[in-house]
Design a protein around this motif. Structure first.
Motif, PDB file in Angstrom:
ATOM      1  N   PHE A 100      -2.288   9.942  -6.525  1.00 12.14           N
ATOM      2  CA  PHE A 100      -2.345  11.080  -5.616  1.00 12.14           C
ATOM      3  C   PHE A 100      -3.738  11.250  -5.017  1.00 12.14           C
ATOM      4  CE2 PHE A 100      -2.370  15.598  -4.450  1.00 12.14           C
ATOM      5  CZ  PHE A 100      -1.209  15.649  -3.704  1.00 12.14           C
ATOM      6  N   ASN A 101      -4.768  11.063  -5.840  1.00 12.94           N
ATOM      7  CA  ASN A 101      -6.137  11.286  -5.376  1.00 12.94           C
ATOM      8  C   ASN A 101      -7.025  10.050  -5.423  1.00 12.94           C
ATOM      9  OD1 ASN A 101      -5.997  14.106  -4.770  1.00 12.94           O
ATOM     10  ND2 ASN A 101      -5.902  14.486  -6.962  1.00 12.94           N
ATOM     11  N   SER A 102      -6.457   8.897  -5.650  1.00  7.42           N
ATOM     12  CA  SER A 102      -7.303   7.713  -5.761  1.00  7.42           C
ATOM     13  C   SER A 102      -6.484   6.450  -5.519  1.00  7.42           C
ATOM     14  CB  SER A 102      -7.952   7.665  -7.143  1.00  7.42           C
ATOM     15  OG  SER A 102      -6.966   7.714  -8.143  1.00  7.42           O
ATOM     16  N   GLN A 103      -7.207   5.361  -5.380  1.00  8.86           N
ATOM     17  CA  GLN A 103      -6.538   4.085  -5.177  1.00  8.86           C
ATOM     18  C   GLN A 103      -7.245   3.018  -6.005  1.00  8.86           C
ATOM     19  OE1 GLN A 103      -7.396   4.517  -0.932  1.00  8.86           O
ATOM     20  NE2 GLN A 103      -8.071   2.394  -0.949  1.00  8.86           N
ATOM     21  N   VAL A 104      -6.479   2.019  -6.396  1.00 10.95           N
ATOM     22  CA  VAL A 104      -6.996   0.906  -7.170  1.00 10.95           C
ATOM     23  C   VAL A 104      -7.686  -0.062  -6.216  1.00 10.95           C
ATOM     24  CG1 VAL A 104      -6.326  -1.065  -8.610  1.00 10.95           C
ATOM     25  CG2 VAL A 104      -5.144   1.111  -8.858  1.00 10.95           C
ATOM     26  N   GLY A 105      -8.772  -0.670  -6.675  1.00  9.60           N
ATOM     27  CA  GLY A 105      -9.375  -1.733  -5.890  1.00  9.60           C
ATOM     28  C   GLY A 105      -8.356  -2.839  -5.706  1.00  9.60           C
ATOM     29  N   LEU A 148      -4.795  -2.351 -12.942  1.00  8.01           N
ATOM     30  CA  LEU A 148      -4.085  -1.099 -13.180  1.00  8.01           C
ATOM     31  C   LEU A 148      -4.646  -0.341 -14.378  1.00  8.01           C
ATOM     32  CD1 LEU A 148      -1.772   0.826 -12.415  1.00  8.01           C
ATOM     33  CD2 LEU A 148      -0.343  -0.437 -14.050  1.00  8.01           C
ATOM     34  N   MET A 149      -4.870  -1.034 -15.481  1.00  7.63           N
ATOM     35  CA  MET A 149      -5.291  -0.336 -16.690  1.00  7.63           C
ATOM     36  C   MET A 149      -6.672   0.315 -16.544  1.00  7.63           C
ATOM     37  SD  MET A 149      -2.464  -0.488 -18.060  1.00  7.63           S
ATOM     38  CE  MET A 149      -2.960   0.681 -19.305  1.00  7.63           C
ATOM     39  N   PRO A 150      -7.660  -0.334 -15.929  1.00 12.49           N
ATOM     40  CA  PRO A 150      -8.927   0.381 -15.705  1.00 12.49           C
ATOM     41  C   PRO A 150      -8.744   1.612 -14.813  1.00 12.49           C
ATOM     42  CG  PRO A 150      -9.265  -1.973 -15.476  1.00 12.49           C
ATOM     43  CD  PRO A 150      -7.773  -1.755 -15.582  1.00 12.49           C
ATOM     44  N   PHE A 151      -7.887   1.494 -13.809  1.00 16.65           N
ATOM     45  CA  PHE A 151      -7.569   2.624 -12.937  1.00 16.65           C
ATOM     46  C   PHE A 151      -6.953   3.747 -13.762  1.00 16.65           C
ATOM     47  CE2 PHE A 151      -4.162   4.599 -10.302  1.00 16.65           C
ATOM     48  CZ  PHE A 151      -4.962   5.243  -9.364  1.00 16.65           C
ATOM     49  N   ALA A 152      -6.020   3.405 -14.632  1.00 18.16           N
ATOM     50  CA  ALA A 152      -5.356   4.409 -15.466  1.00 18.16           C
ATOM     51  C   ALA A 152      -6.356   5.102 -16.384  1.00 18.16           C
ATOM     52  CB  ALA A 152      -4.252   3.746 -16.293  1.00 18.16           C
ATOM     53  N   GLU A 153      -7.267   4.336 -16.944  1.00 20.58           N
ATOM     54  CA  GLU A 153      -8.282   4.927 -17.817  1.00 20.58           C
ATOM     55  C   GLU A 153      -9.175   5.889 -17.052  1.00 20.58           C
ATOM     56  OE1 GLU A 153     -10.250   1.612 -19.673  1.00 20.58           O
ATOM     57  OE2 GLU A 153      -8.369   0.937 -20.605  1.00 20.58           O
ATOM     58  N   ASN A 154      -9.439   5.593 -15.783  1.00 16.86           N
ATOM     59  CA  ASN A 154     -10.285   6.462 -14.967  1.00 16.86           C
ATOM     60  C   ASN A 154      -9.585   7.731 -14.514  1.00 16.86           C
ATOM     61  OD1 ASN A 154     -12.522   4.806 -15.156  1.00 16.86           O
ATOM     62  ND2 ASN A 154     -11.978   3.640 -13.333  1.00 16.86           N
ATOM     63  N   THR A 155      -8.256   7.776 -14.630  1.00 20.83           N
ATOM     64  CA  THR A 155      -7.548   8.998 -14.237  1.00 20.83           C
ATOM     65  C   THR A 155      -7.725  10.085 -15.275  1.00 20.83           C
ATOM     66  OG1 THR A 155      -5.451   8.336 -15.246  1.00 20.83           O
ATOM     67  CG2 THR A 155      -5.793   7.746 -12.905  1.00 20.83           C
ATOM     68  N   GLY A 156      -8.219   9.717 -16.452  1.00 20.33           N
ATOM     69  CA  GLY A 156      -8.537  10.710 -17.466  1.00 20.33           C
ATOM     70  C   GLY A 156      -7.343  11.237 -18.233  1.00 20.33           C
ATOM     71  N   THR A 208     -11.214  -9.862   4.735  1.00 17.67           N
ATOM     72  CA  THR A 208     -12.121  -8.782   5.148  1.00 17.67           C
ATOM     73  C   THR A 208     -11.348  -7.692   5.887  1.00 17.67           C
ATOM     74  OG1 THR A 208     -13.982 -10.308   5.244  1.00 17.67           O
ATOM     75  CG2 THR A 208     -14.200  -8.251   6.481  1.00 17.67           C
ATOM     76  N   ALA A 209     -10.445  -8.090   6.768  1.00 14.59           N
ATOM     77  CA  ALA A 209      -9.643  -7.116   7.514  1.00 14.59           C
ATOM     78  C   ALA A 209      -8.718  -6.337   6.577  1.00 14.59           C
ATOM     79  CB  ALA A 209      -8.836  -7.820   8.602  1.00 14.59           C
ATOM     80  N   ILE A 210      -8.134  -7.012   5.592  1.00 19.60           N
ATOM     81  CA  ILE A 210      -7.260  -6.347   4.618  1.00 19.60           C
ATOM     82  C   ILE A 210      -8.068  -5.352   3.791  1.00 19.60           C
ATOM     83  CG2 ILE A 210      -5.854  -6.708   2.548  1.00 19.60           C
ATOM     84  CD1 ILE A 210      -4.999  -9.419   3.843  1.00 19.60           C
ATOM     85  N   GLU A 211      -9.239  -5.777   3.335  1.00 22.60           N
ATOM     86  CA  GLU A 211     -10.098  -4.868   2.565  1.00 22.60           C
ATOM     87  C   GLU A 211     -10.475  -3.638   3.381  1.00 22.60           C
ATOM     88  OE1 GLU A 211     -13.234  -7.605   1.581  1.00 22.60           O
ATOM     89  OE2 GLU A 211     -12.433  -7.927  -0.447  1.00 22.60           O
ATOM     90  N   SER A 212     -10.819  -3.843   4.624  1.00 23.72           N
ATOM     91  CA  SER A 212     -11.179  -2.728   5.488  1.00 23.72           C
ATOM     92  C   SER A 212     -10.005  -1.763   5.654  1.00 23.72           C
ATOM     93  CB  SER A 212     -11.631  -3.252   6.852  1.00 23.72           C
ATOM     94  OG  SER A 212     -11.911  -2.181   7.715  1.00 23.72           O
ATOM     95  N   ALA A 213      -8.825  -2.307   5.876  1.00 27.40           N
ATOM     96  CA  ALA A 213      -7.639  -1.453   6.028  1.00 27.40           C
ATOM     97  C   ALA A 213      -7.381  -0.657   4.765  1.00 27.40           C
ATOM     98  CB  ALA A 213      -6.424  -2.306   6.391  1.00 27.40           C
ATOM     99  N   TRP A 214      -7.522  -1.287   3.601  1.00 24.17           N
ATOM    100  CA  TRP A 214      -7.244  -0.610   2.328  1.00 24.17           C
ATOM    101  C   TRP A 214      -8.293   0.445   2.023  1.00 24.17           C
ATOM    102  CZ3 TRP A 214      -3.772   0.899  -0.804  1.00 24.17           C
ATOM    103  CH2 TRP A 214      -4.062   1.226  -2.127  1.00 24.17           C
ATOM    104  N   TYR A 215      -9.556   0.076   2.118  1.00 29.24           N
ATOM    105  CA  TYR A 215     -10.612   1.007   1.722  1.00 29.24           C
ATOM    106  C   TYR A 215     -10.854   2.106   2.744  1.00 29.24           C
ATOM    107  CZ  TYR A 215     -11.366  -2.118  -2.157  1.00 29.24           C
ATOM    108  OH  TYR A 215     -11.177  -2.871  -3.292  1.00 29.24           O
TER     109      TYR A 215
END
Length: 149
Positions: free
Chosen positions: A8-13, A34-42, A111-118
């Motif tokens: 909801f408030n973040s995205q995975v690299g 996914l798991m590092p992202f999940a750990e960062n959601t607290g 590079t274009a994909i990264e730009s679109a995502w970030y």
């Protein structure tokens, strides 16, 4: 191949994946992204949704996710209307290939994909997640037929 996930408030690299994917490679992607992202959601206030690709539904993948106490949402096969990541792929594709975009190197495309995502607006993921209840309702009303999401 590209793998991403969002909350909801973040995205995975995003992850660029090499070669044909299988369960061990998918599990590696989940472990490294996914798991590092999940750990960062607290906390455990999230569920994971992926489609019914064989690598996602294999016993190895299910066992891995169970071992990590990840709740996976169950969805019918061929239900792209009920998977918000499909909308994200469409939005990103329009950004990447908009204005006749063509790429003559893998690096330029990445590079274009990264730009679109970030540079994806945060309200997009929030809107997609908030639309899920209505999507499910609409699919039920149409007896499982395709929607216009």
């Amino acid at each position: 191949m590209v793998w991403v996930a969002f909350g909801f408030n973040s995205q995975v690299g995003l992850a660029f994946l090499d070669g044909r994917q299988n369960s061990p490679k998918y599990i590696e992607t989940l472990e490294n992204h996914l798991m590092p992202f999940a750990e960062n959601t607290g906390g455990r206030n999230w569920d994971y949704q992926h489609d019914n690709a064989p690598t996602h539904t294999s016993s190895a993948t299910r066992n891995y996710l169970n071992s990590k106490n990840v709740t996976v949402l169950e969805w019918p096969q061929m239900s792209s209307d009920l998977n918000p990541i499909e909308n994200v792929w469409c939005i990103m594709s329009r950004k990447v290939y908009g204005n006749g975009g063509q790429f003559y190197s893998v690096y330029a495309l990445k590079t274009a994909i990264e730009s679109a995502w970030y540079n994806l607006e945060p309200d997009i993921s929030q809107t997609l997640i908030m639309s899920m209840e209505k999507r499910v309702y609409d699919v039920l009303l149409k007896n499982g037929k395709t929607l216009n999401y």
